[in-house]
Design an enzyme around this catalytic site. Structure first.
Site, short mmCIF file in Angstrom:
data_model
loop_
_atom_site.label_atom_id
_atom_site.label_comp_id
_atom_site.label_asym_id
_atom_site.label_seq_id
_atom_site.Cartn_x
_atom_site.Cartn_y
_atom_site.Cartn_z
CB SER A 133 -0.69 0.22 1.30
OG SER A 133 -1.55 1.37 1.54
CE1 TYR A 168 -4.11 -2.59 5.00
CE2 TYR A 168 -3.69 -0.36 4.75
CZ TYR A 168 -4.02 -1.54 4.19
OH TYR A 168 -4.01 -1.79 3.13
#
Ligand code: NAD
Length: 255
Positions: A147, A160
């Site tokens: 990400s 995360y």
């Protein structure tokens, strides 16, 4: 049937994509299948797997489904075993499944949330690759989905994001261990308005704010991410390994 993509880089190739009944995973599966691959669709719920396989078949694409909760050792083994029984090999393995069980500061996360994030997003990626790698022939390829948040973890997705930072290192480490036969690369998407990202784009104002953080003034699509995966896992990227490609429209600030 070729679909809209003219390239047929995946003719005769077998590709497994985890968490591929929706969102980015389904986009990757569709793109690889449009380029000639036999794709293995997997996710936790049987109905979702069946629906996604039926949809791809309706589009004239070759797809096979296996129910796989990636947190289950039994399911991971079944994913690989059933793929080998059906197609005899694995050319490309895409590790796409991830969870985000909580938002907020890292130091406020419950221990159970830390465990879940690190287990599914990091540890399971290692275990899946360990299961798949012995079946991947020379010239094959592994892709990890990280990400944009990996590069600068911060609220609201900080822990995360840290798990996604780990995947950048995992890509390098696995690339070294599996070289020279199998390449390992990573794609770091910006915001793509899937179910996973729904909280970030819940209203028009926050969606616009996210769009404005990109140079291209739009959010990403599963097709944008799939295009990068289709390049990295193909022979066009035969001299690329251990790398991460950011596909985020030139995102400027911390997410
Ligand atoms: N959407 C974004 O903005 C964005 C940005 C950067 C990275 N990513 C990453 O892209 C990947 C795909 O996310 P998405 O946005 O397409 O999500 P999505 O919510 O559209 O799809 C997630 C899929 O994951 C499956 N899944 C969840 N937990 C699973 C498990 N334990 N086992 C098997 N399947 C499981 C779901 O069934 C679903 O098919 C994730 O790794 C995510 O971290 C997404």
């Amino acid at each position: 049937m070729a679909g809209p993509n003219k390239c047929r880089r995946y003719e005769g190739r077998v590709c497994i994509i985890t968490a591929s009944t929706a969102g980015i995973g389904l986009g990757i599966a569709r793109r690889l299948a449009q380029e000639g691959a036999s794709v293995v669709i997997s996710s936790r719920k049987e109905k979702n797997v069946n629906d996604a396989v039926a949809q791809l078949k309706k589009e004239g694409l070759e797809a096979f489904g296996v129910v796989c909760h990636v947190g289950s050792a039994e399911h991971r083994k079944k994913l690989i075993d059933e793929t080998i029984q059906k197609y005899g090999k694995i050319d490309v393995f895409v590790s796409n499944a991830a969870v985000n069980p909580g938002v907020g500061p890292i130091l406020d996360m419950a221990e159970s949330q830390l465990d879940k994030i690190l287990e599914i997003n990091v540890k399971v990626s290692v275990l899946l690759v360990r299961e798949a790698a012995p079946h991947i022939p020379s010239g094959g390829s592994i892709i990890l989905i990280s990400s944009i948040t990996a590069f600068n973890p911060g609220a609201p997705l900080a822990m995360y994001a840290v798990s996604k930072t780990a995947l950048l290192g995992l890509t390098r480490g696995l690339a070294a261990e599996l070289a020279p036969n199998v390449r390992v690369n990573c794609v770091a998407p910006g915001i793509v308005p899937t179910h996973f990202a729904s909280a970030l784009v819940a209203n028009e104002a926050s969606k616009k704010a996210m769009e404005d953080q990109t140079l291209l003034k739009r959010l990403g699509t599963p097709e944008d991410i799939a295009g990068a995966v289709a390049f990295l896992a193909s022979d066009d990227a035969a001299y690329v390994t251990g790398e991460t490609v950011v596909v985020a429209g030139g995102t400027q600030s911390r997410l």
